[in-house]
Design a protein around this motif. Structure first.
Motif, PDB file in Angstrom:
ATOM      1  N   UNK A 149       0.787  -1.231   0.000  1.00 13.06           N
ATOM      2  CA  UNK A 149       0.000   0.000   0.000  1.00 13.06           C
ATOM      3  C   UNK A 149       0.823   1.288   0.000  1.00 13.06           C
ATOM      4  N   UNK A 150       2.049   1.287   0.498  1.00 15.09           N
ATOM      5  CA  UNK A 150       2.797   2.543   0.656  1.00 15.09           C
ATOM      6  C   UNK A 150       2.895   3.368  -0.630  1.00 15.09           C
ATOM      7  N   UNK A 151       3.242   2.780  -1.792  1.00 18.68           N
ATOM      8  CA  UNK A 151       3.302   3.624  -3.000  1.00 18.68           C
ATOM      9  C   UNK A 151       1.973   4.293  -3.330  1.00 18.68           C
ATOM     10  N   UNK A 152       0.852   3.598  -3.078  1.00 22.16           N
ATOM     11  CA  UNK A 152      -0.444   4.220  -3.348  1.00 22.16           C
ATOM     12  C   UNK A 152      -0.723   5.343  -2.353  1.00 22.16           C
ATOM     13  N   UNK A 153      -0.387   5.135  -1.083  1.00 21.42           N
ATOM     14  CA  UNK A 153      -0.594   6.184  -0.081  1.00 21.42           C
ATOM     15  C   UNK A 153       0.207   7.434  -0.438  1.00 21.42           C
ATOM     16  N   UNK A 154       1.449   7.226  -0.879  1.00 26.72           N
ATOM     17  CA  UNK A 154       2.292   8.364  -1.266  1.00 26.72           C
ATOM     18  C   UNK A 154       1.686   9.109  -2.447  1.00 26.72           C
ATOM     19  N   UNK A 155       1.164   8.351  -3.420  1.00 29.19           N
ATOM     20  CA  UNK A 155       0.534   8.966  -4.594  1.00 29.19           C
ATOM     21  C   UNK A 155      -0.709   9.741  -4.201  1.00 29.19           C
ATOM     22  N   UNK A 156      -1.523   9.132  -3.347  1.00 28.86           N
ATOM     23  CA  UNK A 156      -2.764   9.778  -2.911  1.00 28.86           C
ATOM     24  C   UNK A 156      -2.477  11.102  -2.201  1.00 28.86           C
TER      25      UNK A 156
END
Length: 269
Positions: free
Chosen positions: A213-220
């Protein structure tokens, strides 16, 4: 193994030095403003094809519940192999999956039904190196003993790797001591959230560690911050003054020079 939801994230992960990628249903659902319960096999297979066109790294596909029962597993495995993925993760949840999975409510199917799915997946795969990861969420609902019992049944059915979704580091250690590897571990906040080192995990039989999930959280966070800044009439603080430099990095990531070279040799002479 980091999350990659699209070609650009796959390229960036590859450039950072990773050796494999993960296409996760949870983050893909959020990306599409739904949950993974609403994602179709076709949606995930298409995403895998697009990632595979941009990166040669092996891709693990979150195949959630296999999109059906044992009969449907034939189509799921065939589509996954055709999409070029190297492995699929299958879990023992009710199908169709429910959004309540995201708030800690699990709906486990009977063990024998999951065993049937795994057996059919083994029978269906064409490539013996196509990895089948058997997942149980029983630790959350029924406790460690039931999770171990299910995992052993899934191994006997032919699963190549087991994922028991421990609730804490202590449970992860207990799984490593009680269940024969290879094991699979998933983090939702980077290596620091594991509570032990990668070397310790490896010693317990864990062979793949997925960050889901971390890459998506950073993108969000970056997108939300950027849009809010623009709405206030301000520059996005993450790119202010660096737009040209970032553009140059993007061109490098997508291989723009190679595309220009083709045009120079063909239509732009």
């Amino acid at each position: 193994v980091p999350l990659a939801l699209d070609p650009i994230s796959a390229r960036l992960a590859e450039a950072a030095g990773f050796e494999a990628l993960y296409l996760g249903g949870g983050s893909m659902g959020y990306r599409n403003v739904v949950t993974e319960a609403a994602l179709s096999l076709t949606t995930m297979a298409q995403a895998a094809v697009e990632i595979g066109a941009a990166s040669r790294l092996p891709l693990i596909l979150d195949a959630q519940c296999g999109w059906g029962d044992a009969m449907h597993m034939r189509h799921t495995v065939a589509m996954a192999e055709a999409a070029g993925v190297a492995a699929i993760e299958i879990e023992d949840q009710l199908m169709p999956k429910r959004a309540h999975h995201h708030v800690g409510t699990e709906h486990l199917i009977p063990t024998e039904h999951m065993v049937e799915k795994i057996r059919v997946a083994v029978e269906t795969r064409r490539d013996p190196d196509f990895l089948l990861i058997g997942r149980t969420n029983a630790c959350r609902t029924h406790g460690l003993d039931e999770a171990v019992r299910r995992a052993e049944a899934y191994r006997q059915a032919g699963a190549d790797m087991l994922f028991l979704l421990p609730k804490n580091p202590e449970q992860a250690r207990a799984i490593g001591e009680r269940v024969e590897g290879p094991l699979y571990y998933m983090t939702l906040g980077g290596i620091g959230s594991i509570g032990m080192s990668l070397e310790e995990l490896g010693g317990l039989g864990y062979r793949l560690v997925v960050e889901a999930v971390t890459p998506f959280l950073a993108t969000y966070r970056a997108l939300r911050s950027g849009y809010e800044a623009l709405a206030r009439g301000e520059s996005d603080p993450t790119v202010a003054g660096d737009a040209a430099a970032i553009g140059a990095m993007i061109h490098e990531t997508i291989g723009l020079e190679a595309l220009l070279d083709v045009e120079r040799r063909t239509v732009e002479r």
